[in-house]
Structure formats: structure tokens, C-alpha cells
Write an enzyme that holds these catalytic residues in place. Structure first.
Site, short mmCIF file in Angstrom:
data_model
loop_
_atom_site.label_atom_id
_atom_site.label_comp_id
_atom_site.label_asym_id
_atom_site.label_seq_id
_atom_site.Cartn_x
_atom_site.Cartn_y
_atom_site.Cartn_z
N HIS A 1 -30.68 2.90 -2.10
CA HIS A 1 -29.52 3.04 -1.23
C HIS A 1 -28.26 2.71 -2.03
O HIS A 1 -28.27 1.82 -2.90
CB HIS A 1 -29.66 2.10 -0.03
CG HIS A 1 -28.47 2.11 0.88
ND1 HIS A 1 -28.17 3.18 1.69
CD2 HIS A 1 -27.50 1.18 1.10
CE1 HIS A 1 -27.06 2.90 2.37
NE2 HIS A 1 -26.65 1.70 2.03
N CYS B 1 -25.67 8.43 1.49
CA CYS B 1 -24.99 7.20 1.08
C CYS B 1 -24.31 7.37 -0.28
O CYS B 1 -23.28 6.76 -0.55
CB CYS B 1 -25.99 6.04 1.04
SG CYS B 1 -27.38 6.32 -0.07
#
Length: 1285
Positions: free
Chosen positions: A303, A48
Site C-alpha cells: 500500500h 493508492c
């Protein structure tokens, strides 16, 4: 920097297939782009951080165009990368390919697998998480090395590199020494500052002074002089990248942490104040924010996603669905309702569906979603409200093809622009889809107002908009949403600014192919063709449905349903067909397979029911697709002439659904039984007996659901005086079955009026039993008529219960028990069972008035609560052929509860007391009954329940609630606890005593005397219990329960009421200090007499330690209570410690503490040497103005604070003091410290050798032990680049 730092938070995704669709196999093609028309990037498991940076670079037009300007002549071709000697610049080529795919290929998300392969990463690198700031530098470095010798070798430097000039100015001669350094991004501080501007101000405006002991050697003066150091921005790049230092390291705790405080950053920033040259225009210093990389999570996991401004307007922005509509749009919504929905008639499905479709922005609705939107509109489903009268929703839409039309291969339904008149034939679906615009309103008034409404509905798009690119997902956001990322667990991590004077040419707007090489465009077009072909093949495969065709010649009508003529052959064949084709195409295909078919052919939807095959609606419109007709995989279709089957008329529709009933007749053992009609088999039921014994005979018969009960009786060939009965469902017969509940079965006789009612009206369904009795059947003892209830008693229902009597408990002997079997049925009352047992056991001779009850025994031998004797065996849930124990005592009534209770503590097995109370009595009445039973009185009692560990649990707060309302069950155990019922929101706090024996030794000795039980001593180190040297070892004083809304003063007052503190003389609560214990150490002093415990963040179970004071104390929020000790000159020991309150409100620097100590001891501040004791390491850490030891600007901040790193001074810390005028030795170590260090070394050596650490002497704080989550080893981030020089 933070290699393998961020563990990915997986986000689950689910996909729902369309109605009737079954994925056949093969690879599913990638889904097309969403409504934003932007492409996401797939996450390889932990990439990510890479995805967020790549999207930022893609939406940096100047970077993208510079990359696209490099052709194959300079970069080479990917096809030649494996050829020996070929210089193929793989990384920029793969980056070009990825960017072209993101811009032009019609897919929801692209893969970075080829790009990461070009980095030299193996498969495991895709699952390792790294820091995006580190990746930014490494990726740019890899690109610069890859582009050496090309025209693009300097474009990274031109776009991102800036220059900082560091200057040192001599205060004596004014000489200026300068040094320049380049930067790719600016790393700005987050800790201790509130905004980006403040951080830049500290970096480029504030000066660092070299003075005192930290002087600067001037080259011109050739001596140490006072100087000032500063930094300025010399060259500003077109793109300014700001890396926020969200992650830091706490050296005191030796762990990482994330700064989650509020940190503001502007959408537009002017850097003039931070630059060396400030004479240019404002536009030269002005930057606009266009990308924010966001990190969600903590320092060890999280994330990344990114907010990006679409500068070239490549995406389709729409207002976020979840945001509240402005007032103007709300008013417009009312206008739409008035235009499209003048009057909604909820009982008219045509009106409802028309209104639903008209309110959609696209003026069309997915067929699969129409049912859900209908339920949201009227609060009821189609099946419940309309299906009975109008049939399936698909059939309804087809029958109103003058209003609705099916588009997109039947997957969407829309309104026709000009509704056809009833006499005009409606055009076919293809013609409708071609000549009609589903977004056109069907109302002429709406058509007139449509342009104005559309203008209101669609906000005017000015400039570029923001999108949230979260791996594969792309959503529209408002510019105001950026403010949500100023703070918290999910907050901004990297900021990307571009110069305001950078303008985009008009031809670049809405043009993803702008300045892209022809070979990349061609590659994307080929990929689109390939994907489109995959989708067509996939759709063709997944639109193939398997149909079961039932041919009329293979069936006959029997028992209200169609039955196969031959049991060996099912009469059905399977046909695979494309559901997008029409009913006419299907009819033609069946004609071709059945060459011998003569006459008309009707296709009727059928369904296999327990009674047989039943027909529903006939497919009459040959122009409708199978999907629109509601035909899906495994659908049954009956092929016939539409009128009859084997000469018998077939009734179709849901109202004629057949019901399969179990017809029950008496079987009294005659030699000949009645034959089963229509070839249906009859079989002996569970009530039957072998050898032709008496019982019930059962046979399955099917009847039309619309047939009346009288017609059923005629079909069975029974006379009118015959009785029909339905099995009685009031009891537990159906659930328990014969043998579990026991007893006879009950049947309700249908009254004469029910003979004219249909089976559907009587709610008879498949599997229900129907008893047929002739009047002479009641001559048998099997059947008894009582009112309208027939009782059928068969020998199989006659069972027994075993009752035992004798001593029950530990040490009992099996031979002392007496057991007898009592004949019983399910309808027999338990009081009759008990009476028969007493008679057979001859217990009547016992003392008069003796009471007995029946109780079950569990598998461990424990007696369960008595059964209610007012109920029957079946209703009480007693299974026949089981054992009950006859015990002394009363049996509860049906309205009573049998409860166990204990006073004070949780009872041990067999030690609890019993009581019977009404279910409707309140908790207060139940408590009073329990207190009366044990001879207690008073109001200082309350009830508690046992928790799942069989320990005393939470109190029952609502004393006015009934036991049934609180769901207190039969046999539950309650605890009678002393004390008033605590209010809601109460806290249970453990209190420890920590008194000074020098100030009140008599009281302390008395406290030792009163605490007879074992005490738990909390110690830290060797000489200082709990870290406070002049305090005695604490002892437990008990617990207090207090509301979290109570103040600290209320807490102190309640603590003084504890028995262990009754003899302590405290004039006011200000003479008492309350400590909070953490990890069994003194952590902080609770301060603020009027602050509530909730604001003090106290939770239930917190340990508190109270200390008596000689004078009043009211500490402020920044007051620190320290234990100070002066070193004995020339000795390795200290004078007795003293308490000192240091006011750190205005100044928390070492100088402030030194001044405070100097005033306390009457010495000069310059003569004092301070050190903080580390009891867990047995070391002393010298306190000085440590900022003078650092020269880097990033370390220079405002006045140093002892409350922060590295000292973190807090309440209870020990400060050692030396007077340097009489003792020049700067060592604070004592003999006890050396012994402690030796013990630590020995313990460490034992651990290295596999031995156990010495547990007899506790050294240092007791730390929590246990398994901790193992983290992956950190791996450095790297990108492999070939040599191109």
C-alpha cells in the site's frame, strides 16, 4: 516496470451513528473535511499509488499554478469533448477540476473516477496496482503530449527535467568524449549503500576504469587505451525527484525481493559535489525535501501513502495525539488542572461534568461522548452511579441550564460564560448559542489566565508542517516521523526535493484560490452548495424519529402497571417527528391531532415491561429539543393529565417499576379454583396433570417494585399465617428443567422479617416464581417442610435410570448384557442407585470385596469416566431416563479426578491405564502415583498432555502446580515420558549423522548396526549426498532438547551423549562440525562456539547434521567452507574433492578466491579457471571478473563479491578448477552431468505431455510442492492521449 505489482491492503473503516439515528435511505452526503482542513482522495480499489502522486503534485505550488494558468481558450471545455472535431484536452481539464475540488470543496475525500476515465482506463484498471515511479514518468509524458500547442507545453520540462553529462577521459592523451542525457527523475541504488548521499557519490563522483581486458578505443589515439568514465549533473531542475530502487530481482532464486535495510536521506541536501559546474552560490545547489511517497508491504503486495510538507500552509496542523507531551506542556497541563479543577468531587455529578467540559480544548463535549468521558474520569458509568438519584444524563443537563447549555442543535454541551442566578430565568437555547461563547471559561480566574494558557497550549506555528495523506485519511505528523521511514517493511520509495531558493509570495499562504481560474472557483462553490443541500436533506431525514404515543383514555391501572382497556386495540399511535424540534412543538402537534383533548397535557416517557406499561420522567421544559431530552426512535410517550388514569393515581419513576411474578398455588384437584384477580388469566403449570390430577397452578401477576412482600400477600388475598416461598436457585434446576435433572423442586420460605422488604430489595425480577402455601397444605404428601426449605414432589418428577451389566468391549454380545430400570429422582444419591442395581442384578453373591462403579458410554461405545457416587443425580449432571453401565472398579470421590495415562507414546483406543488422584495434588505427585502404578522408579520422567491431534504434545512445565490449577479435567489422558523435564525456552532438534567412512569406517559400520529402525537418507544430486561429495549418506541419530540460551559448544556436548554417538572418538567439540539442513539439504555451518542458539536463529524442529573432523575447526563469520575439485587433464572427470576454508572477510572477489586456490595447489593464479557447480541443473557456471563485461555506471560498484549475486557462494558449494597451462578446454561438464541433463529434459517432456515425472530417481533438490497463491497477470500501465499537433 513492475506492472500489477502491488496488491492493495484494504483498510476497514467503520462509522457509528449517533444515538437514536437511523439511516433512512438515499445517498449519504460526503462527510466534511477533518480537523486538518485538507481533503483526501478515495481509493478505487488499487489506486493508492495514483493518489499519493496526485497529492504530491497538488502540494507542489509551482506545478499547481502552471496548471491553473491554462484557461478554457487553450484547453477547451469538458462539455464539448463528445462533439465531433472538437479538440478538448481532457486530461489537464480533469486534473484542474480534481485539484480545485481538493482545494475548495468541503468534503473528506475526492474521487478520481473522472480523471482515470480520461486516461482511457476501464473499470478493472481501478483495481490493478502499478508502480508509482512508472506512473510518474507516464503521467508527465501524457501531460506533455496533451499540452502540445499551448503556453503550458514546456512547464513539465521547466520544472522537472535536468541534464547529466557522461564523460570518458583517455588516460593516454587526455581526450575527453562527452554525451548528454536528460532525466525526469534520478533512479538511485538502495542495495549495498546506506544513504542517499552515498548512492549519489557512487553515481557522480566515483570513476569507472577501463583497463585489463576491458579497454576503451580512443578516437584520437585510434587504439585501445586505459580510460576513466564518470558522470556529472550539468543542469539542475527546480524540482529533483529521487526514485529509490527498493525492488530487485534475485537471479539465483528467480524471485523478486524488497530491500528493507536502513537508507538515510536528508531533509536538506546540497548537490554541489555532484555537479559539473561548482562556481555558483550554495543556494543554487541546495534542495529541501517536501514529499516522501512511502510503500508498505513486500514485493508482491502493499500500500502507498505520502508524507507532504504543506508549503502554502493550506492545512490546519495539530500535534499528533499519540505522541508524548513535552515537559513544558505537562507542566501546563497541571496548571489547567489547578485552574479548572481545583477540587474534583466524584460524588457530585455537577462537579464532575463541569471538570470534563472545562478540560476540553473547545470547552464543549459531544453529547454522545459525554458518558464515555465520564467513565474515563471516575471509572463508573452514569447509569450505575448517578441515574438512580438524578435520572437520565440528558434530564440532568436540562435541569442545570444555569450551568450548561446545548449548542449545535443539541449535539454538544458547553459551559455557560456567566452562570445565571437561581432566580433569574435562563435564556433559551437559541439565545444561549448566539450570545455565549462555549470556549469561554466559567471561572473569572480562568478568564484572566485564559490568554496565557491558550498561548501555552497552542504551539507557535513557524513555517510549514508535515501531513500524512493516506487515501481518504489526512493526519498531522512531526518532521521527526520521516526518520521512521528509513527502513523496514514500510519505508520511503520516492523522494521529492525543491530548490531552497524557491520562495512563496505572502498572498499565496493560506489561500487555496491563489491563481485559480474563476470558472474553477465557481464550480467548487456550486459543488459546495449542492453538498450542503444534500447534508440538510440527509439530516432532516435522519433526524426524524418514530414515536409511539399512548393515550390515557385507552389504558387502565392493573397489577401495578398500565394495561390496555381493549385487547383488540393496543392503545398506541405512531407519530413521525423531527427530534431537533422542542418538546413544546411536540405538545402542540399532539394538541392538533387530538382535537377533543381537554385540560392539561403531560408527556411522560414510558416503557413497555412484561407487567405492562410503566411511566418514568415527565417532559416539563418545552424549550428543550427532543434530542437533548433523550428521545429517540421507537420511544414510548404517555399522553395524560399528569395525575391519574381512569381515576387511579399512577406512580412514576424507576423505583416503582412493576415486577411480573409467577404466583404458584397448590392444585389438589378441587372442582373450583380460585379466580384470578384483576382479570389476569391463570394457566396450568408444567406440574399440572390432565383430568384434574394433583399439581401446581401458576398465574402471572404484576406488582410494584417498591411494594413490600407483606403488601403482595395482602394483594393476593392470603391470610397472615400463609407462607410465601421463593424457588431455590442453588442447584441446576433452572438450567436443566424437569426431566433433565429430575427429582423434586426446592423452595425457600421467606422469613417474617422479609415481609417488610420490597421486591427490589429482595432482588425479585420478572419471571421469578412465588409459591403460596397455607398451613394445611403440608397435610399432603406433595409438600414437605425441612427447616426453611419446602420440597415439592409431584408425580411428574418421578423418573428412572437404566443400569446395564455385562461384558463391554469388542466382540460383546447384546444378549450377554443384563439391563434393569431403577426408580430415581433428581435428589437421589448415585450410591443408592448403584446399591439398588446390585440388589436387583443379584451381584451380592460375587466374591467378597468386589467393587463396582457407574459409568456412561459415548456414542462410539467407549466407556467414559466413572461418576461420583457422593453426588445426587442432579448435581452429578446425570439425566434421568438415560443408561449407566455398572463396571468393576472404584468410583472417584468428589475431590478426586479419574485420569487415563500411558507410558512413552500416545495410547491406542482402550490401551490406556486409569488412575484416581486428588484434584489438589501436584503434577509431581501425580507422576509419582502413575510410576508406582506401573512399577517404574527414578526421576528421569515427566508428564505431557495430548494435543488436539491426539498426539503427544508439550510437556507440563510447572511440576509444583496442582491439577486443578492447570485445568486438567476428569477423563483427560496424560503421557509419562522418559527424560528430564526440559527447561523453559527449550528447543527440540533432530540430529543426523554425516561421517566420513574413510576417516572412521569402523565407527560408521557400528553406527549402521546400532540403527536398527528404518533410516531416512537425505541426498542431493547423484554423486554428492547433501551436496558434499566426500560424505557418506546421513542417518538419523535421534533428537536433543536444549535451551535456546545454550551455546553451540553446549549443543555439541549434548549431541555427543546420544546413544548413536557413544562410540565416536572426539577429543573436543572443536573436532565436530554442525550443519543446518534446509529443505533437506546442507545449508550452512553453525559457527561461533560461544554464540547462543537463539543468536544462531535456531528454532524448534530444526534438522542438524553432525560431521566428524580430523582437526580442530573454528570458522569465522566470513569464512566459507568449499569443496574444491581439480579436473583430470584431458579427461571428463575430477580428482577426489577436498575441503578448503576461504577467508572472505576482507576480500570476497573472484581474485581473492583464485589467489587462495593457487596457494593451496601451488600454481599461478593466472593459470586457474574456476567454475561453480549447479547440482540441480547439472551445469557449471564459470567464475570470472564479470564487472569488466558491463559498462553502464549503474552496474559499476565496489569490488565484486562472490557472496552476492549471481554466484551466492556458501558453505558446501563445489568449485571446479582447471589448470589452463596443461588443459585449454574450458568445459567442466562430466558424463554424469550430461546424463543428469538428459533426465531433466525427459522429465520436462513428460510434464509437457501430461505425464508424471519419473519418481524413481530423484534429481536435484527436493523442492516444496503445494498450491501457491495465484497472482494476477501483470498489465502494462498506459495513459491514452489524443493528438493535438
Amino acid at each position: 516496470m513492475f506492472g500489477n505489482l502491488f496488491e492493495e491492503e484494504e483498510e476497514g473503516s467503520s462509522s457509528t451513528s449517533s444515538r437514536g439515528r437511523v439511516a433512512k435511505g438515499g445517498d449519504e452526503p460526503p462527510p466534511p473535511r477533518g480537523r486538518s482542513n485538507l481533503c483526501g482522495i478515495k481509493n478505487q480499489g488499487g489506486t493508492c499509488y495514483l493518489n499519493s502522486l496526485l497529492q504530491t503534485l497538488l502540494f507542489t505550488p509551482e506545478f499547481r499554478e502552471e496548471l491553473f494558468s491554462l484557461g478554457p481558450a487553450e484547453l477547451g471545455c469538458l462539455e464539448d469533448k463528445d462533439k465531433p472535431g472538437a479538440k478538448v484536452r481532457v486530461i489537464p481539464l480533469e486534473l484542474q477540476k480534481l485539484f480545485a475540488s481538493l482545494l475548495l470543496v468541503d468534503q473528506q475525500s475526492a474521487s478520481t473516477a473522472n480523471l482515470t476515465d480520461s486516461f482511457g482506463w476501464n473499470s478493472s484498471e481501478g483495481t490493478n496496482q502499478h508502480d508509482v515511479q512508472e506512473l510518474n514518468r507516464i503521467l508527465f509524458s501524457a501531460l506533455e503530449h496533451s499540452l502540445v500547442g499551448t503556453t503550458g507545453s514546456t512547464f513539465i520540462h521547466q520544472l522537472y527535467h535536468g541534464t547529466i553529462v557522461n564523460s570518458i577521459v583517455c588516460k593516454e592523451c587526455g581526450n575527453v568524449s562527452q554525451r548528454q542525457e536528460d532525466f525526469l527523475d534520478l533512479t538511485v541504488c538502495v542495495c549495498g549503500v546506506s544513504s542517499l548521499e552515498e548512492a549519489l557519490w557512487n553515481m557522480f563522483v566515483e570513476e569507472e576504469l577501463f583497463e585489463g581486458n576491458n579497454l576503451y578505443r580512443c578516437a584520437l589515439c585510434d587504439r585501445l587505451v586505459t580510460a576513466a568514465k564518470s558522470a556529472k549533473l550539468k543542469k539542475l531542475p527546480p524540482f529533483m525527484t529521487m526514485s529509490l530502487l527498493r525492488f530487485s530481482f534475485d537471479f539465483a532464486k528467480c524471485e523478486r525481493y524488497k530491500e528493507m535495510g536502513r537508507y538515510n536521506f536528508p531533509l536538506t541536501i546540497n548537490l554541489r559535489a555532484f555537479c559539473e559546474e561548482t562556481d555558483a552560490e550554495d543556494s543554487d545547489y541546495s534542495y529541501d525535501l517536501f514529499s516522501v511517497i512511502i510503500h508498505k508491504g513486500g514485493c508482491y503486495g502493499g500500500h502507498y501513502h505520502v508524507y507532504i510538507r504543506d508549503i502554502d500552509q493550506l492545512g490546519q496542523w495539530e500535534p499528533p495525539e499519540e505522541e508524548c507531551k513535552p515537559k513544558t506542556q505537562k507542566n501546563f497541563k497541571e496548571e489547567v488542572k489547578q485552574v479548572y479543577e481545583p477540587k474534583l468531587q466524584e460524588d457530585d455529578p455537577l462537579s464532575v461534568i463541569t471538570a470534563i467540559i472545562a478540560q476540553e480544548p473547545s470547552k464543549s463535549v459531544l453529547t454522545d461522548q459525554l458518558g464515555q468521558k465520564l467513565m474515563d474520569k471516575i471509572g463508573s458509568s452514569w447509569s450505575k452511579k448517578f441515574r438512580k438519584h438524578y435520572g437520565p444524563i440528558g434530564k440532568f443537563l436540562q435541569s442545570h441550564n444555569d450551568v450548561f447549555m446545548l449548542v449545535s442543535n443539541g449535539t454538544r454541551v458547553a459551559l455557560k460564560a456567566n452562570p445565571a442566578s437561581p432566580v433569574t430565568e435562563a435564556p433559551g437555547p437559541e439565545k444561549q448559542a448566539t450570545n455565549s461563547d462555549p470556549s469561554t471559561p466559567s471561572d473569572p480566574i480562568a478568564a484572566q489566565q485564559q490568554p496565557e494558557l491558550d498561548q501555552k497550549l497552542k504551539p507557535e506555528q513557524k513555517g510549514s508542517h508535515w501531513f500524512d495523506l493516506n487515501d481518504s485519511t489526512v493526519t498531522s505528523i512531526r518532521e521527526s516521523d520521516i526518520e521512521k521511514q528509513f527502513q523496514g517493511k514500510e519505508s520511503a520509495y520516492m523522494l521529492f526535493y525543491r530548490k531552497t531558493q524557491l520562495h512563496r509570495p505572502s498572498e499565496a499562504l493560506n489561500n487555496p484560490q491563489y491563481k485559480m481560474h474563476l470558472n474553477l472557483i465557481q464550480m467548487a462553490q456550486e459543488e459546495n452548495i449542492k453538498i450542503q443541500k444534500m447534508r440538510e436533506e440527509f439530516e432532516a431525514t435522519n433526524n426524524t424519529v418514530e414515536l409511539r404515543l399512548h393515550l390515557a383514555p385507552s389504558y387502565r391501572l392493573s397489577s401495578g402497571a398500565l394495561q390496555p382497556i381493549s385487547k383488540e386495540q393496543t392503545g398506541s399511535t405512531t407519530l413521525s417527528f423531527d427530534r431537533r424540534k422542542t418538546v413544546g412543538d411536540l405538545r402542540l402537534a399532539i394538541y392538533q391531532k387530538q382535537e377533543l383533548w381537554e385540560g392539561d397535557m403531560a408527556l411522560t416517557v414510558a416503557r413497555s415491561l412484561p407487567a405492562g406499561l410503566h411511566l418514568y420522567n415527565t417532559l416539563t421544559d418545552d424549550g428543550v429539543s427532543l434530542y437533548s431530552a433523550g428521545i429517540c426512535t421507537n420511544s414510548d410517550l404517555f399522553v395524560w393529565n399528569g395525575r391519574e388514569v381512569c381515576g387511579a393515581t399512577v406512580l412514576t419513576g424507576a423505583e416503582w417499576e412493576p415486577v411480573l411474578l409467577n404466583v404458584v398455588r397448590p392444585n389438589l384437584g378441587e372442582d373450583g379454583d380460585q379466580e384470578a384477580g384483576d382479570g389476569l388469566d391463570s394457566e396450568e403449570g408444567r406440574g399440572g396433570f390432565e383430568n384434574g390430577g394433583p399439581g401446581l397452578k401458576r398465574e402471572a401477576r404484576g406488582f410494584a417494585g417498591a411494594a413490600t412482600l407483606g403488601e403482595v400477600r395482602e394483594a393476593l388475598g392470603e391470610p397472615e399465617e400463609c407462607l410465601l416461598c421463593q424457588e431455590h436457585k442453588g442447584g441446576k434446576r433452572r438450567e436443566q428443567g424437569t426431566g433433565e435433572g429430575g427429582g423434586a423442586s426446592g423452595w425457600r420460605v421467606f422469613p417474617p422479617d422479609d415481609m417488610q422488604r420490597t421486591l427490589k430489595d429482595l432482588s425479585l425480577k420478572d419471571g421469578d416464581a412465588l409459591l403460596v402455601l397455607e398451613p394445611q397444605s403440608f397435610d399432603s404428601s406433595m409438600f414437605a417442610l425441612n427447616g426453611d426449605v419446602v420440597t415439592v414432589t409431584t408425580p411428574s418428577d418421578c423418573r428412572w435410570l437404566q443400569v446395564e451389566f455385562g461384558p463391554h468391549g469388542e466382540g460383546e454380545k447384546e444378549e450377554e448384557r443384563r439391563k434393569i430400570k431403577v426408580p430415581a429422582t433428581g435428589n437421589m444419591l448415585l450410591c443408592e442407585v448403584k446399591q439398588r442395581a446390585i440388589e436387583e442384578l443379584q451381584l451380592q453373591e460375587q466374591p467378597p470385596g468386589a467393587q463396582y462403579c457407574l459409568r456412561h458410554v459415548d456414542c462410539t461405545g467407549k466407556l467414559l469416566p466413572p461418576v461420583c457416587e457422593e453426588l445426587s443425580v442432579r448435581d452429578a449432571g446425570v439425566r434421568l431416563m438415560t443408561t449407566l453401565t455398572l463396571c468393576p472398579g472404584n468410583a472417584p470421590k468428589a475431590s478426586q479426578l479419574f485420569l487415563h495415562f500411558s507410558v512413552g507414546t500416545a495410547p491406542s483406543a482402550g490401551m490406556e491405564m486409569d488412575i484416581m488422584v486428588e484434584k489438589t495434588c501436584t503434577v509431581k505427585e501425580c507422576l509419582k502415583a502413575m510410576l508406582d502404578a506401573v512399577g517404574l522408579d527414578g526421576t528421569c520422567w515427566h508428564l505431557r498432555r495430548l494435543d488436539w491431534c491426539e498426539d503427544v504434545g508439550e510437556p507440563i512445565m510447572d511440576e509444583d502446580a496442582s491439577l486443578s490449577e492447570l485445568k486438567i479435567n476428569n477423563g483427560e489422558t496424560l503421557i509419562v515420558t522418559e527424560g528430564q523435564l526440559p527447561p523453559k525456552g527449550f528447543l527440540k532438534l533432530s540430529v543426523w549423522l554425516c561421517l566420513d567412512p574413510r576417516t572412521d569406517s569402523a565407527v560408521f559400520m557400528d553406527l549402521n548396526h546400532t540403527n536398527n529402525g528404518p533410516t531416512e537418507v537425505v541426498t542431493v544430486g547423484d554423486s554428492s549426498p547433501l551436496g558434499v561429495g566426500n560424505m557418506a549418506e546421513p542417518r538419523s541419530a535421534g533428537q536433543v532438547e536444549i535451551s535456546d540460551e545454550a551455546t553451540l559448544e553446549d549443543l555439541k556436548t549434548q549431541v555427543l551423549t546420544l546413544p548413536a554417538l557413544q562410540d565416536v572418538c572426539v577429543p573436543t567439540t572443536a573436532f565436530m562440525r554442525v550443519w543446518q539442513l534446509e529443505g533437506r539439504r546442507l545449508a550452512r555451518i553453525l559457527r561461533g562456539h560461544q554464540l547462543t542458539l537463539k543468536k544462531l536463529k535456531l528454532s524448534s524442529g530444526t534438522d542438524l547434521c553432525v560431521q566428524q573432523l580430523l582437526k580442530e575447526e573454528d570458522l569465522g563469520s566470513k569464512d566459507v567452507m568449499l569443496n574444491v575439485k581439480m579436473v583430470v587433464p584431458g579427461e571428463r572427470c575430477f580428482y577426489p574433492p577436498e575441503e578448503l576454508v576461504w577467508d572472505a572477510t576482507r576480500d570476497s572477489s573472484p581474485g581473492s578466491l583464485r589467489t587462495c586456490l593457487a596457494a593451496h595447489y601451488g600454481l599461478s593464479p593466472d593459470s586457474l579457471l574456476l567454475a561453480k557447480h549447479q547440482p540441480d541443473k547439472h551445469t557449471w557456471e564459470e567464475i570470472s571478473n564479470w564487472s569488466q563485461q558491463f559498462s553502464k555506471k549503474k552496474k559499476k560498484r565496489k569490488a565484486e563479491s562472490l557472496l552476492g549475486a549471481p554466484f551466492h557462494l556458501k558453505d558446501g558449494d563445489t568449485i571446479g578448477i582447471k589448470n589452463l597451462l596443461i588443459d585449454n578446454n574450458r568445459d567442466f561438464l562430466t558424463l554424469e552431468d550430461e546424463k543428469g541433463q538428459q533426465r531433466l529434459r525427459e522429465q520436462a517432456e513428460q510434464r509437457r505431455n501430461g505425464g508424471q515425472a519419473a519418481g524413481s530417481e530423484a534429481v536435484g533438490p527436493q523442492k516444496k510442492t503445494g498450491s501457491t497463491k495465484s497472482r494476477k497477470p501483470e498489465v502494462a500501465l498506459s495513459i491514452n492521449v489524443g493528438v493535438f499537433r
